[in-house]
Design an enzyme around this catalytic site. Structure first.
Site, PDB file in Angstrom:
ATOM      1  N   ASP A  84       0.819  -1.212   0.000  1.00 55.06           N
ATOM      2  CA  ASP A  84       0.000   0.000   0.000  1.00 55.06           C
ATOM      3  C   ASP A  84       0.853   1.263   0.000  1.00 55.06           C
ATOM      4  O   ASP A  84       2.039   1.255   0.357  1.00 55.06           O
ATOM      5  CB  ASP A  84      -0.886   0.030   1.242  1.00 55.06           C
ATOM      6  CG  ASP A  84      -2.097  -0.889   1.118  1.00 55.06           C
ATOM      7  OD1 ASP A  84      -2.142  -1.681   0.159  1.00 55.06           O
ATOM      8  OD2 ASP A  84      -2.982  -0.812   1.988  1.00 55.06           O
ATOM      9  N   HIS A 228       4.052  -2.665   2.983  1.00 56.65           N
ATOM     10  CA  HIS A 228       4.264  -1.304   2.487  1.00 56.65           C
ATOM     11  C   HIS A 228       5.661  -1.197   1.863  1.00 56.65           C
ATOM     12  O   HIS A 228       6.653  -1.559   2.506  1.00 56.65           O
ATOM     13  CB  HIS A 228       4.129  -0.299   3.626  1.00 56.65           C
ATOM     14  CG  HIS A 228       2.768  -0.306   4.265  1.00 56.65           C
ATOM     15  ND1 HIS A 228       2.450  -1.199   5.282  1.00 56.65           N
ATOM     16  CD2 HIS A 228       1.640   0.409   4.007  1.00 56.65           C
ATOM     17  CE1 HIS A 228       1.167  -0.997   5.639  1.00 56.65           C
ATOM     18  NE2 HIS A 228       0.668  -0.037   4.877  1.00 56.65           N
TER      19      HIS A 228
END
Length: 299
Positions: A84, A228
């Site tokens: 993300d 991430h």
């Protein structure tokens, strides 16, 4: 009958006539032809080189085809690692690792970072990873009016298409938050909503061993793991993590390759039932936590 003396005088004259060149020969002397053996040798060498080149090209094409052969997750154990808030500042190193291990990922992109790191986004598309829409500025969508929700998603959709030539094929709302308006807009845009069913807590721990242990603890067939690409420790531990997953029999694939994902329709939620998971919010950074750095950062 000629006398011997006269015959002896005629011999030098005849020799002189033979030795004296004509005007045509003197003006255009003949070129010496190349020996037949040299020409044959050159032809044979060229033919051998052409055959070798053809063999190499065929071999390379076969290897290339083998590398891009799709994984059938109905027959083998698959897992999807998803990232993300990117493209993060370490995304290029992460892409190097995925390329080396012949694996695919899914990147849920923020429009603001696609704008500041277009080369990374383009490389994700070129190398065959899934691209998802993670809004433009990572707001709480439930706190916005319908027009602002639509703007956050459509702006990201537009810039990803502009930069990469490909449109995101799925939506992941920031913080995993959604409501009926978000689902309605997802349906309007023709995209499913992809959440997750396992995390890494990489943003919180920023510790390679902790990230490694958390992912392996949550690993399961058709698992969708949240990570991430702006967390440096995630990128550093990835070679070790991919090796461990492959040793456990996992094929690391993009979400679109997982069982059930191919049949997703607009506004469908995947993994099924993930929106009811009460632990979902704890896997994503809270508002104000360190994120993918400033859109204008230097990298």
């Amino acid at each position: 009958m000629k006398s011997p003396a006269r015959m002896l005088l005629a011999i030098p004259c005849a020799l002189a006539l033979v030795a004296t060149p004509t005007a045509a020969w003197s003006a255009d002397p003949p070129k010496t032809p190349a020996p037949a053996t040299t020409a044959a040798k050159t032809t044979t060498t060229a033919a051998a080189a052409a055959a070798a080149a053809a063999k190499t090209t065929t071999s390379d094409k076969a290897k290339s085809a083998a590398k891009v052969a799709p994984v059938n997750c109905a027959k083998v154990k698959c897992i999807a690692l998803t990232f993300d808030d990117g493209p993060g500042r370490y995304a290029d190193k992460l892409l190097d690792t995925f390329k080396k291990y012949n694996s695919k990922a899914t990147f849920f992109l923020e429009g603001q970072y696609v704008k500041s790191r277009p080369a990374f986004a383009k490389r994700m598309a070129v190398e065959g990873h899934d691209l998802g829409n993670h809004s433009y500025t990572h707001p709480h969508l439930r706190e916005l009016d319908e027009g602002k929700i639509r703007e956050e998603l459509t702006r990201t959709q537009d810039i990803v298409k502009q930069v990469t030539g490909k449109s995101p094929t799925m939506i992941r709302p920031p913080y995993g938050e959604l409501d009926e308006r978000v689902k309605a807009i997802a349906e309007e845009m023709g995209m499913p909503i992809v959440l997750w069913n396992g995390g890494s807590r990489d943003w919180a721990t920023k510790n390679e061993k902790a990230i490694y242990d958390e992912v392996l603890k949550n690993a399961k067939r058709d698992g969708v793991i949240l990570m991430h690409d702006w967390v440096e420790q995630t990128v550093k531990v990835m070679p070790k993590l991919l090796t461990a997953l492959q040793k456990q029999g996992y094929h690391v694939v993009a979400v679109s390759s997982l069982r059930g994902a191919k049949q997703l329709k607009a506004a469908d939620i995947y993994p099924v039932g993930s929106e009811k998971d009460k632990e979902l919010p704890s896997e994503t950074p809270y508002e104000g936590a360190e994120s993918a750095e400033s859109p204008a950062d230097d990298f």
